[in-house]
Design a protein around this motif. Structure first.
Motif, PDB file in Angstrom:
ATOM      1  N   GLU A 253       5.960  -1.326  -9.916  1.00  0.00           N
ATOM      2  CA  GLU A 253       5.454  -0.078 -10.485  1.00  0.00           C
ATOM      3  C   GLU A 253       6.220   1.130  -9.969  1.00  0.00           C
ATOM      4  O   GLU A 253       6.446   2.098 -10.698  1.00  0.00           O
ATOM      5  CB  GLU A 253       3.968   0.086 -10.153  1.00  0.00           C
ATOM      6  N   SER A 254       6.639   1.091  -8.704  1.00  0.00           N
ATOM      7  CA  SER A 254       7.269   2.244  -8.067  1.00  0.00           C
ATOM      8  C   SER A 254       8.781   2.259  -8.205  1.00  0.00           C
ATOM      9  O   SER A 254       9.419   3.261  -7.880  1.00  0.00           O
ATOM     10  CB  SER A 254       6.914   2.275  -6.567  1.00  0.00           C
ATOM     11  N   CYS A 255       9.347   1.158  -8.675  1.00  0.00           N
ATOM     12  CA  CYS A 255      10.812   1.040  -8.731  1.00  0.00           C
ATOM     13  C   CYS A 255      11.390   1.981  -9.786  1.00  0.00           C
ATOM     14  O   CYS A 255      10.996   1.946 -10.954  1.00  0.00           O
ATOM     15  CB  CYS A 255      11.197  -0.406  -9.042  1.00  0.00           C
ATOM     16  N   LYS A 256      12.288   2.834  -9.359  1.00  0.00           N
ATOM     17  CA  LYS A 256      12.928   3.775 -10.286  1.00  0.00           C
ATOM     18  C   LYS A 256      14.140   3.162 -10.971  1.00  0.00           C
ATOM     19  O   LYS A 256      14.489   3.531 -12.079  1.00  0.00           O
ATOM     20  CB  LYS A 256      13.359   5.038  -9.525  1.00  0.00           C
ATOM     21  N   ASP A 257      14.790   2.240 -10.310  1.00  0.00           N
ATOM     22  CA  ASP A 257      16.002   1.609 -10.849  1.00  0.00           C
ATOM     23  C   ASP A 257      15.723   0.131 -11.082  1.00  0.00           C
ATOM     24  O   ASP A 257      15.730  -0.676 -10.149  1.00  0.00           O
ATOM     25  CB  ASP A 257      17.166   1.792  -9.863  1.00  0.00           C
TER      26      ASP A 257
ATOM     27  N   PHE B  59      11.659  -4.095  -0.413  1.00  0.00           N
ATOM     28  CA  PHE B  59      11.552  -4.891  -1.641  1.00  0.00           C
ATOM     29  C   PHE B  59      12.203  -6.256  -1.457  1.00  0.00           C
ATOM     30  O   PHE B  59      11.639  -7.286  -1.854  1.00  0.00           O
ATOM     31  CB  PHE B  59      12.203  -4.132  -2.797  1.00  0.00           C
ATOM     32  N   ARG B  60      13.361  -6.283  -0.831  1.00  0.00           N
ATOM     33  CA  ARG B  60      14.034  -7.572  -0.597  1.00  0.00           C
ATOM     34  C   ARG B  60      13.204  -8.462   0.328  1.00  0.00           C
ATOM     35  O   ARG B  60      13.162  -9.688   0.168  1.00  0.00           O
ATOM     36  CB  ARG B  60      15.432  -7.330  -0.015  1.00  0.00           C
TER      37      ARG B  60
ATOM     38  N   GLN C  31       0.818  -1.214   0.000  1.00  0.00           N
ATOM     39  CA  GLN C  31       0.000   0.000   0.000  1.00  0.00           C
ATOM     40  C   GLN C  31       0.856   1.271   0.000  1.00  0.00           C
ATOM     41  O   GLN C  31       0.435   2.316  -0.502  1.00  0.00           O
ATOM     42  CB  GLN C  31      -0.928   0.014   1.227  1.00  0.00           C
ATOM     43  N   TYR C  32       2.061   1.187   0.571  1.00  0.00           N
ATOM     44  CA  TYR C  32       2.923   2.373   0.701  1.00  0.00           C
ATOM     45  C   TYR C  32       4.164   2.312  -0.182  1.00  0.00           C
ATOM     46  O   TYR C  32       5.075   3.113  -0.022  1.00  0.00           O
ATOM     47  CB  TYR C  32       3.340   2.547   2.157  1.00  0.00           C
ATOM     48  N   ALA C  33       4.197   1.366  -1.141  1.00  0.00           N
ATOM     49  CA  ALA C  33       5.389   1.235  -1.985  1.00  0.00           C
ATOM     50  C   ALA C  33       5.653   2.497  -2.793  1.00  0.00           C
ATOM     51  O   ALA C  33       6.800   2.815  -3.110  1.00  0.00           O
ATOM     52  CB  ALA C  33       5.233   0.037  -2.928  1.00  0.00           C
ATOM     53  N   GLY C  34       4.590   3.248  -3.122  1.00  0.00           N
ATOM     54  CA  GLY C  34       4.769   4.461  -3.914  1.00  0.00           C
ATOM     55  C   GLY C  34       5.149   5.681  -3.105  1.00  0.00           C
ATOM     56  O   GLY C  34       5.285   6.777  -3.657  1.00  0.00           O
TER      57      GLY C  34
END
Length: 988
Positions: free
Chosen positions: A529-533, A502-503, A486-489
């Motif tokens: 979806e939220s991962c920039k790298d 994430f790990r 819910q808070y990944a973004g």
């Protein structure tokens, strides 16, 4: 008909011997055609001295026969004498039937009512009313059953169709109200009374579902009904006789009476109880309800909910409904003021305990984790879930009244967190921590946008959520995964916190507990979806896919497939090395889901939804590798079995997803294989029989076959695709049951044939012109008119001499061209053209008319020779508008990428419409001579060609459906240059 013979056959149908049962079923099918069959079944049903099992079989046969054949359009026609006999006796049969038979007869009555009431069965309502006024309980019960069926017919009807309901209410509601009051006055009533109350409530529900009937606008009558419902709410549920089994207890008669009453009150409040939202004729009703009844019912609802504080029992569905009403009360000032003094007790002693992990959760987690997962992701379960209702309540409360309540609730949650941290391991309140995490996750949208909570989220996650990934308690590990998703973004100040979470999610994919693994896969979607790298994910991508498909083999859940879609979408062409394996696994999962869905309960469609998700994921994979066409032949052996089996009535629920896959395969594959061609017949058959709603979807692959495998389309004789296509199009053109918009793809398919098969389908030009012109004569919708005139234009472009000869032989030349020019001259109120608004349609018109201008004058019919000036002006006007539209489209492409629309059809895209200004009569100077026109158009053509080259030099969309990337047969034809050449040839 000999009843004893039929009864013997029905007895034989109960035999444990399969051969005897089959023989009985064969005999019954033969009897179906005999007059008196359905009446005989009804007689057997009501004959008391016949074995009850035989009567039950007869009632089932009766229900099925009536359901299949009562309509006048079926193959087996029920004689009118039989229909009359059934109508005369069915209600009486229902009245005296035992419960196991009554339910079957009720279904039969429902069918007859739907077809015959009131026109052919006006005596039904008086008969029901007479039985309602009887002193016999069996007659009253049967009448209530029938009345419920009668009112339910009108439950969802619009105002005009509901008129018969008003007479039903006028005739019966006074009797019903008196009867309900009588039932409520009984002391220690038996369970049968609950059934009678429930039926009465159901009748009221169906009668008021869409509107408050005018009879109930009478304040005295309405107040009397509300008084009865209030007494039901206040009435104590008897403790004696309640089933011990939880599943039986929640559907016990007295609880069902409560449930239906609360549903009625909720419906009245939500739909009719707000003066601001009410229709003018209901405004006075809404004011009365809000002031007089809403507060009264709120008190009753809160009183019922207080049972939870005392450790008492309420079914989940009732809790859900009670909280729905209380949630509605938040936004109404009068009821909110009444609610405020109760909020603390409601939030902390009722709502929060409902959110916590409980004994039922524990039992299901350990005894049936698959069912635990299914219930957690089933939106239908949310309708019955007390926990979902609790979440919805706090969401509504803090959305509408957050300033007054959010801070104290979060302080309570923080206290739960602190108490948990301070407690020894063996005394930690694990279930309360679970509830607190659920609250934090459910309020994520609110907390992510509200200060000061927004700036404290990262600290809260690190301190109270992420540590639970290593909890010894499985449901806390699952909740940690869900809350993290819910808070990944969230914008993490310390990027390592995101990486750490994430790990933890990735590690949880191998958790020993199934629900933890499922929640982790679903949460993974948010992290991807939220991962920039993407380098964080790229090295472990094979591992993620492996764990994903292991889980897919264990549980059927569409949310899992959504995660895979997100990964595929994120990595695009990088998924190419995995495409074959992914499709293999998804195909296997699809077949597994389909097998499960065939055996699952009607109320459980999780496997069917997962099957749909598998197909969507396959489409996403195909799109991601759309620039690698050589991979597609490798995928065909995996996907063809699905398509060949499911492009039929078996696949009606997934037809759109199947057609999308066929469209990708037929568009991107280097060549269209014979295997792919084998799908033509089932698609056309489906369209011919039942799939007209999918015509636009089927258009795409059919056009791909014609345009990308033209030789096979033209030369194959078994099946004969040309004949198959004409048969399909001619049928939809002549069928009056189809609306204009239903058949719009048909002329587009004719265009595909005429443009892609130039000089090779002369024999089809006349048949296609004939059916198109016949359909044009009775077409109302403007766009279909454009498309049908476009068939004429395409025929002229195909071969102007041949097409003109055909029009002449048909005697329709003048008619067709008058219609065409009339459409060209029509304008909207804005002054813009009303027809041929798409860029493509203008071009088709231009090329068709230019083909006429290219003909030698001796081949031109006399009526057209006289109208050459009009044709010339029409072409010139269309060219000007066409160029303006090209320029408008170019400007839009500069601002943003064009909208992507699935297809592969140059002729099927809704190109940008005319929205430019200017005088429609520009360049129409009557004094200009042909040579001047030619010179002007040559300049125009040169400019347009340069413009085209410039506009197409930019990078276009990668999607194979882009208008410009797809090359239709006329895309390489420049109408400006063609016009100038023709004019020059005529002048010289």
């Amino acid at each position: 008909m000999d009843l004893s013979t039929v009864a013997s056959i029905l007895q034989l149908a109960l035999s444990p011997n399969a051969e005897e049962r089959n023989h009985a079923e064969t005999q019954l099918k033969q009897y179906q055609h005999a007059p008196g069959y359905v009446v005989g079944l009804l007689q057997i049903v009501v004959t008391a001295n016949i074995d009850i099992s035989v009567r039950q079989v007869a009632s089932i046969q009766f229900k099925n026969f009536v359901g299949r054949h009562w309509s006048s359009e079926t193959l087996i026609q029920v004689p009118e004498s039989d229909r009359v006999a059934v109508r005369q006796n069915l209600l009486e049969a229902l009245v005296h039937a035992p419960p196991i038979i009554r339910v079957q007869l009720a279904d039969g009555l429902k069918t007859v009512v739907n077809y015959d009431y009131p026109e052919k069965w006006p005596s039904l309502l008086p008969s029901i009313d007479s039985n309602l006024k009887s002193q016999e309980q069996t007659r009253i019960c049967g009448a209530l059953y029938a009345l419920r069926i009668l009112t339910r017919k009108y439950e969802f009807k619009d105002e005009e169709e509901r008129r018969p309901l008003y007479q039903i209410i006028e005739t019966t509601f006074s009797t019903l109200l008196n009867f309900l009051n009588y039932l409520l006055s009984l002391q220690n009533p038996p369970i049968e009374v609950a059934d009678l109350m429930k039926l009465t409530c159901k009748v009221f529900w169906s009668s008021v579902y869409l509107e408050i009937p005018k009879q109930l606008h009478d304040p005295t009558l309405f107040s009397a009904w509300m008084s009865c419902f209030h007494r039901i709410l206040e009435m104590a549920v008897p403790s004696d006789g309640q089933p011990v089994d939880p599943d039986q207890r929640k559907v016990w008669g007295w609880w069902k009476v409560k449930k239906w009453t609360i549903q009625i009150i909720n419906r009245l409040y939500n739909r009719f109880g707000d003066p601001k939202m009410s229709r003018p004729e209901n405004k006075s009703f809404a004011l009365v309800f809000q002031k007089q009844f809403a507060p009264q019912f709120l008190e009753s609802h809160l009183k019922m909910l207080s049972v939870i504080r005392q450790g008492g029992y309420l079914p989940d569905r009732i809790i859900n409904l009670l909280l729905q009403y209380v949630s509605t009360s938040i936004s109404k000032s009068a009821t909110y003021q009444l609610l405020k003094p109760h909020l603390d007790a409601l939030l902390f002693e009722i709502i929060f305990p409902l959110m916590c992990f409980n004994d039922a959760d524990y039992k299901l987690w350990h005894e049936d984790p698959h069912e635990y997962v299914r219930k957690g992701y089933d939106i239908i379960e949310d309708m019955y879930s007390s926990r979902t209702a609790a979440i919805n309540f706090i969401s509504e409360l803090f959305r509408k009244k957050g300033k007054e309540n959010l801070q104290k609730f979060l302080a309570f949650i923080v206290n739960v967190f602190q108490s948990y941290e301070a407690a020894p391991v063996d005394q930690k309140p694990y279930r309360q921590k679970d509830g607190a995490l659920l609250a934090v996750g459910a309020l994520s949208d609110k907390l992510k946008e509200t200060e000061p909570y927004k700036s404290q989220l990262e600290q809260m996650l690190v301190q109270h959520v992420f540590p639970e990934f290593s909890s010894p308690i499985g449901h806390l590990r699952a909740k940690a995964a869900w809350v993290s998703g819910q808070y990944a973004g969230t914008s993490f100040v310390n990027k390592e916190n995101f990486s750490s979470a994430f790990r933890s999610i990735v590690a949880a994919l191998r958790d020993p507990e199934l629900p933890v693994r499922v929640d982790s896969v679903v949460a993974l979607r948010s992290f991807v979806e939220s991962c920039k790298d993407l380098d964080e994910i790229r090295p472990i991508l094979p591992q993620l896919l492996d764990e994903f498909f292991k889980l897919m083999n264990e549980v059927e859940n569409e949310d899992l497939v959504f995660t895979l879609e997100t990964i595929v979408d994120k990595f695009g062409e990088e998924m190419a090395p995995y495409a074959l394996g992914l499709c293999q696994n998804l195909a296997s999962a699809f077949w597994k889901c389909m097998r499960s869905s065939e055996g699952e309960d009607d109320d459980d469609d999780s496997a069917a939804l997962a099957a749909v998700a598998c197909l969507r994921a396959i489409s996403t994979i195909l799109e991601s590798i759309s620039k690698l066409p050589d991979l597609f032949p490798q995928l065909e052996p995996i996907l063809l079995p699905i398509l060949q089996r499911m492009l039929s009535t078996d696949g009606q629920d997934i037809f759109e997803e199947l057609l999308e896959i066929v469209s990708y395969l037929t568009y991107i594959s280097p060549t269209i294989s014979l295997g792919l061609w084998s799908l033509w017949v089932p698609m056309v058959s489906a369209l011919d029989e039942w799939a007209i709603d999918f015509f636009e979807n089927i258009l795409v692959p059919l056009d791909n076959y014609i345009s990308r495998s033209t030789e096979h389309f033209l030369t194959c004789k078994e099946p004969n695709y040309q004949q198959s296509l004409f048969k399909l199009i001619s049928r939809v053109f002549v069928d009056n049951n189809f609306e204009d918009h239903d058949i719009e793809p048909a002329p587009k398919l004719i265009e595909a044939v005429l443009q892609n098969c130039r000089d090779r389908v002369d024999e089809w030009v006349e048949p296609y012109l004939k059916i198109s012109i016949e359909r044009l004569r009775r077409t109302q919708k403007g766009y279909l008119k454009d498309l049908l005139v476009g068939v004429v234009a395409n025929a002229l472009y195909y071969n102007p001499g041949l097409s003109l000869n055909i029009l002449q032989r048909m005697g329709v030349t003048t008619e067709v061209f008058q219609t065409w020019f009339t459409l060209l001259q029509e304008t909207k109120k804005s002054g813009q053209p009303a027809h041929f608004r798409r860029e493509h349609d203008k071009k088709v018109c231009i090329l068709g008319l230019l083909s006429l201008l290219s003909l030698p004058s001796e081949l031109m019919p006399q009526e057209l020779q006289a109208g050459m000036d009009q044709i010339f002006k029409a072409v010139l006007k269309l060219l000007v508008l066409y160029r303006q539209q090209l320029e408008e489209a170019a400007k839009k492409r500069e601002d943003a990428d064009e909208d992507e629309d699935f297809g592969g059809l140059g002729s099927d895209h809704d190109d940008s419409e005319d929205d430019m200004g200017g005088d429609d009569d520009d360049d129409d100077d009557d004094d200009e001579n042909d040579e001047a026109n030619a010179e002007k158009l040559q300049r125009l053509a040169a400019e347009a060609s340069a413009f085209r080259r410039h506009s197409l030099s930019d990078d276009e969309s990668d999607d194979f459906t882009d208008d410009e990337e797809f090359q239709a047969p006329i895309d390489n034809v420049d109408p400006f240059i063609l016009f100038a050449d023709i004019m020059h040839g005529k002048v010289s």
